[in-house]
Design a protein around this motif. Structure first.
Motif, PDB file in Angstrom:
ATOM      1  N   SER A   1      44.607  44.507 -27.637  1.00 51.12           N
ATOM      2  CA  SER A   1      44.825  44.965 -29.005  1.00 51.12           C
ATOM      3  C   SER A   1      45.496  43.880 -29.853  1.00 51.12           C
ATOM      4  O   SER A   1      46.199  43.025 -29.336  1.00 51.12           O
ATOM      5  CB  SER A   1      45.705  46.209 -28.972  1.00 51.12           C
ATOM      6  OG  SER A   1      46.241  46.456 -30.232  1.00 51.12           O
ATOM      7  N   GLU A   2      45.228  43.959 -31.157  1.00 54.06           N
ATOM      8  CA  GLU A   2      45.871  43.004 -32.074  1.00 54.06           C
ATOM      9  C   GLU A   2      47.388  43.113 -32.010  1.00 54.06           C
ATOM     10  O   GLU A   2      48.101  42.166 -32.300  1.00 54.06           O
ATOM     11  CB  GLU A   2      45.438  43.305 -33.510  1.00 54.06           C
ATOM     12  CG  GLU A   2      44.104  42.743 -33.887  1.00 54.06           C
ATOM     13  CD  GLU A   2      43.701  43.222 -35.267  1.00 54.06           C
ATOM     14  OE1 GLU A   2      44.608  43.514 -36.068  1.00 54.06           O
ATOM     15  OE2 GLU A   2      42.495  43.304 -35.520  1.00 54.06           O
TER      16      GLU A   2
ATOM     17  N   ASP B   1      37.637  39.168 -27.143  1.00 50.97           N
ATOM     18  CA  ASP B   1      38.925  39.857 -27.285  1.00 50.97           C
ATOM     19  C   ASP B   1      38.899  41.168 -26.516  1.00 50.97           C
ATOM     20  O   ASP B   1      38.008  41.981 -26.711  1.00 50.97           O
ATOM     21  CB  ASP B   1      39.174  40.192 -28.765  1.00 50.97           C
ATOM     22  CG  ASP B   1      39.825  39.023 -29.458  1.00 50.97           C
ATOM     23  OD1 ASP B   1      40.337  38.142 -28.752  1.00 50.97           O
ATOM     24  OD2 ASP B   1      39.814  38.999 -30.695  1.00 50.97           O
TER      25      ASP B   1
ATOM     26  N   SER C   1      44.702  49.734 -36.660  1.00 51.36           N
ATOM     27  CA  SER C   1      44.010  49.698 -35.371  1.00 51.36           C
ATOM     28  C   SER C   1      44.208  51.030 -34.674  1.00 51.36           C
ATOM     29  O   SER C   1      45.341  51.440 -34.438  1.00 51.36           O
ATOM     30  CB  SER C   1      44.594  48.592 -34.488  1.00 51.36           C
ATOM     31  OG  SER C   1      44.775  47.416 -35.223  1.00 51.36           O
TER      32      SER C   1
ATOM     33  N   ARG D   1      42.001  46.766 -26.585  1.00 49.48           N
ATOM     34  CA  ARG D   1      41.372  46.968 -27.886  1.00 49.48           C
ATOM     35  C   ARG D   1      40.599  48.291 -27.879  1.00 49.48           C
ATOM     36  O   ARG D   1      40.176  48.783 -26.842  1.00 49.48           O
ATOM     37  CB  ARG D   1      40.436  45.812 -28.204  1.00 49.48           C
ATOM     38  CG  ARG D   1      40.222  45.555 -29.680  1.00 49.48           C
ATOM     39  CD  ARG D   1      39.848  44.092 -29.906  1.00 49.48           C
ATOM     40  NE  ARG D   1      38.740  43.704 -29.035  1.00 49.48           N
ATOM     41  CZ  ARG D   1      37.462  43.964 -29.308  1.00 49.48           C
ATOM     42  NH1 ARG D   1      37.134  44.601 -30.410  1.00 49.48           N
ATOM     43  NH2 ARG D   1      36.512  43.578 -28.494  1.00 49.48           N
ATOM     44  N   SER D   2      40.426  48.862 -29.099  1.00 47.71           N
ATOM     45  CA  SER D   2      39.874  50.211 -29.193  1.00 47.71           C
ATOM     46  C   SER D   2      38.532  50.351 -28.487  1.00 47.71           C
ATOM     47  O   SER D   2      38.297  51.326 -27.762  1.00 47.71           O
ATOM     48  CB  SER D   2      39.727  50.593 -30.661  1.00 47.71           C
ATOM     49  OG  SER D   2      39.228  51.882 -30.760  1.00 47.71           O
TER      50      SER D   2
END
Lengths: 460, 415
Positions: free
Chosen positions: B103-104, B100, B187, B132-133
């Motif tokens: 981001s979600e 992944d 998130s 994503r972070s």
């Protein structure tokens, strides 16, 4: 909201009508003194009599209407759909409210869906009835007031009497707040002391409220001994923080009042005051993220192997820095209050500046400085966010500054946030801690303010 | 001339070696003392500078975020059924990296794109969506990659994915508008402060609407009209003491009176505002009393002499002159209320609100509480968010305080 807007609009209209009627009272070309009050007071009088009862009705409905509706909705339901206990009805009505406002998409309890239309209808009818009543009162009050307007009518005196009342009420709010604090703290604390004896609370050595799952376990387990909390509070707030704040704050004040040229003082003093303007949550974040790891490394380097990530030293250091401007401004005031003749006398004897400060000024200003330090301690022990974020939760009696300790304010926050069951000893103990904190800070404040005041008067 | 009397002792010989040594010692201790004073000030200043430096160092990157270029085919089937989550997942899987990386919440960008331009349906486009972070933090260089995988806080897989993305030119950095316009999120890459800022605004609106009129009225009464008696003394002691009561006590008051007794809703700006109003009230009363007391008695005498009533004197003549001082005190009180955290925690304003607050009675949180909640979050990405939120809070406070200073200087010059 709509009802309030309607009422306020009508009130504004009442003002305009009153002012117009007041202006019409004066005969054209007549004597200035023929009418007692200016038109604006006639307007204000009419608006006052029109608005006051109507707003009271609206306020009463806003405060108590919800409870009345809830009760009537529950009694209007068929018996099989009614919740059994008062606690259930609270949750039941919460769901009804959520459904009616559209916060919840679907009903969790099918019975609530049946209650929603009843609730909505009652809410509509109640709102409408209140609005009608308020408008009727507004018209009655306004018309009666208009009927009173005559040239000799003392509208100004009536309006001013109302303003007097408002002034008096506003000044009473401060007393009400003090009593509100005292009553709520004492009332909840008394309920706590029914469960836990006062002596266990004040002198007990073990603090672990988490074990108190049932009220009947509490007294036996003795888990509400607050002494470690008091120690932690004093250790951080009154010892470590003051070891930082008193020397630095005092020296800063001495430099600013005795040595710094006016231009330097104008630059440095606001910098110091900036420290006081930073929110405590920012200090807490800094203490937890930057200072605490450094303190831990220091502890390890000093040979204290299990130095905690959350330590009394980290919280106390940062809190001390936060208090510096407070101590410094109190010391500044105290030093400035010493008459110049005292200082000049010392210089005339040949003393250097530092000798004058150390042997003459500071002793002369000592009561003021001590008062300031007491106020600083009161502020430090009531400070919450730094200790919540950096001091930890371990209630222990320790002299080691690298250990984690906990404080009264930390525990109040821990007890009252998260899942709380009401009326449990755990929740109530927060109020008992709050009462202790309030009493201590109250005594410190009163005593310190008195010391500072008598000291200032002595030199005036 | 009178005859010279015999001296009782010899005159001091200031040039004697012993005295020179003593004088030098005294001067040295004078210099040391002076240096100690300057040192104390500098230490405090250094602490402030270091605090601001670490916050800005950690927080500046919070205003930027990394985006990943994803090739998306907006097939009509997914759009019609609203399955943007699935669409995003399928598109992300086609990226030339494992694992992944988006981001979600990246699918929201797709939905917004379609809403803005319905003609997209059926086309294939390259979309820049939030990363994503961990990818975001890697791109900002927040990890020390020289350390072993276990202790550096990021997995080898993420590092490989980040390198592959960067090599493929599918990673870019941009201004993080979501941070300013978004609300709380689990998130870090999606979290924003707008919800909390709005909560702060609503809360402060209530605070000022109550504390300002009540505070000014109380100050007028105490300064102009109150008789000197025991009752007035009690009010004065109350106010002076309330100004020094720990803020958390006001939180307990709010919890016991507003929530438990009056039954007002938890977590609401209404209750937060009421609580902070009680806390700010003494600050405003004390400032307003000082300002009213500083108005020259001549103004009062002149107004009374031409026949104004006592209330007309105060409201029409004294108050306008005292207003700058009152406003300065009010702004300072508001700045304090804006930074306050502890009392609001107790009345439950730590609600997780993934949306902006809907009204005065709806659950909300405020900026300082949001900072506290984020600082408590274990996810690494929240450190920069916390610092960035602190930067915003401090900027607002600086603005407020500058306003107070400007106001004071402006009116001082005129007076």
């Amino acid at each position: 909201m709509l009802a309030l807007a309607v009422i306020l609009l009508l009130g504004g209209l009442a003002f305009l009508i009153g002012r117009w009627r007041g202006a019409a009272l004066a005969p054209a070309g007549g004597r200035i003194g023929a009418v007692h009050s200016r038109p604006v007071y006639h307007g204000a009088y009419v608006a006052l009599l029109a608005l006051a009862p109507a707003l009271l009705v609206l306020a009463a409905w806003g405060l108590f209407g919800g409870a009345v509706i809830d009760e009537r909705v529950l009694s209007a339901l068929p018996t099989d759909a009614r919740p059994l206990t008062p606690l259930d009805s609270g949750a039941f009505m919460n769901e009804v409210h959520g459904l009616a406002n559209g916060d919840f998409a679907a009903a969790f309890n099918p019975d609530t869906a049946r209650a929603v239309p009843i609730y909505q209808q009652m809410r509509r009818e109640g709102d409408l009835a209140t609005l009608l009543l308020a408008v009727a009162l507004l018209l009655a009050g306004g018309l009666w007031a208009i009927s009173q307007l005559k040239p000799a009518f003392r509208a100004r005196n009536r309006v001013e009497a109302a303003v007097w009342l408002a002034l008096l009420l506003a000044s009473i709010v401060a007393i009400l707040t003090t009593f509100g604090i005292l009553l709520s703290l004492v009332f909840e604390s008394l309920r706590f002391f029914e469960l836990v004896p006062l002596s266990d609370f004040l002198f007990g050595l073990k603090w672990s409220p988490q074990t108190a799952l049932r009220a009947d376990q509490v007294g036996a387990s003795g888990a509400f001994g607050a002494l470690p909390l008091f120690w932690g509070t004093i250790f951080i707030g009154a010892i470590i923080a003051m070891l930082v704040a008193i020397p630095l704050g005092l020296m800063a004040a001495i430099y600013l009042t005795q040595y710094a040229r006016p231009r330097v003082r104008r630059v440095l003093k606001p910098v110091l005051e900036l420290l006081a303007g930073i929110p405590t949550v920012v200090y807490g974040f800094f203490a937890a993220l930057t200072v605490a790891p450094a303190v831990r490394q220091l502890g390890v380097a000093l040979g204290y192997a299990d130095a905690s990530a959350e330590s009394a030293l980290a919280a106390g250091l940062v809190m001390g820095v936060m208090i510096i401007p407070f101590v410094s401004s109190m010391a500044d005031d105290a030093l400035m209050a010493v008459p110049d003749a005292v200082r000049d006398g010392s210089y005339a004897m040949g003393a250097t500046r530092s000798e004058t400060v150390r042997m003459v000024l500071v002793p002369a200003a000592l009561p003021g400085i001590v008062g300031g330090v007491l106020l600083a301690i009161s502020r430090a022990i009531g400070e919450t966010m730094i200790v919540v974020m950096a001091a930890g939760m371990a209630a222990r009696l320790t002299l080691n500054p690298f250990d984690s300790v906990t404080t009264v304010t930390t525990q109040i926050v821990a007890l009252l946030t998260g899942d709380q069951e009401f009326d449990s000893a755990k929740t109530l103990s927060a109020f008992a801690l709050g009462l202790v904190l309030f009493v201590i800070t109250f005594l410190l404040n009163i005593y310190a303010l008195r010391v500072v005041k008598t000291y200032r008067e002595a030199y005036e | 001339m009178s005859p010279a009397r015999p001296l009782l002792r010899e005159p001091t010989d200031w040039s004697a070696a012993a005295l020179r040594v003593r004088l030098a010692r005294r001067h040295r201790s004078e210099r040391l003392f002076r240096l100690a004073g300057l040192g104390a000030l500098l230490l405090a200043g250094l602490f402030l500078a270091f605090l601001l430096f670490t916050i800005i160092r950690d927080g500046a990157s919070g205003f930027r975020h990394s985006e990943v270029a994803v090739t998306v085919t907006f097939d009509p089937q997914s759009v019609r059924s609203g399955d943007y989550v699935g669409l995003m997942q399928r598109s992300a899987r086609a990226l030339p990296v494992a694992g992944d990386v988006v981001s979600e919440g990246a699918w929201v960008a797709l939905r917004e794109a379609v809403a803005a331009d319905p003609a997209l349906v059926g086309q294939t486009r390259t979309m820049w969506v939030p990363a994503r972070s961990s990818i975001d933090l890697l791109a900002k260089g927040k990890f020390d990659l020289a350390q072993p995988a276990l202790s550096r806080g990021v997995s080898d897989a993420d590092v490989a994915a980040w390198r592959a993305l960067a090599a493929a030119g599918r990673l870019r950095q941009g201004f993080n508008l979501d941070f300013l316009t978004g609300s709380a999120s689990t998130s870090p890459e999606l979290a924003g402060i707008w919800g909390a800022a709005l909560g702060s605004l609503l809360t402060l609106a209530i605070t000022i609407a109550i504390a300002f009129p009540v505070g000014v009225f109380a100050a007028i009464y105490l300064q102009e009209f109150a008789p000197r008696n025991r009752w007035t003394d009690l009010i004065e002691v109350s106010i002076n003491n309330l100004a020094a009561v720990p803020s958390i006590i006001f939180g307990l008051l709010g919890l016991a009176v507003f929530l438990n007794f009056a039954g007002l809703p938890r977590s609401a700006p209404l209750v937060g505002g009421l609580t902070l109003a009680l806390m700010t009230l003494p600050v405003i009363v004390i400032a307003a009393r000082a300002a009213i007391g500083a108005v020259s008695p001549g103004v009062r005498d002149a107004a009374l002499a031409v026949g104004a009533s006592r209330l007309q004197t105060v409201f029409d003549h004294v108050l306008p002159q005292a207003l700058p001082g009152i406003l300065t005190g009010t702004i300072i009180g508001m700045a304090r209320a804006l930074g306050e955290t502890a009392p609001l925690l107790l009345i439950g304003m730590r609600a997780f609100v993934a949306d902006v607050p809907h009204g005065l009675a709806a659950p909300a949180t405020v900026l300082p509480v949001q900072i506290f909640l984020w600082s408590d979050d274990a996810q690494r990405g929240f450190i920069e968010k916390t610092s960035a939120a602190i930067i915003v809070l401090l900027l607002v406070l600086v603005l407020l305080n500058s306003l107070a200073i400007v106001l004071r200087n402006h009116f001082e010059r005129r007076a």
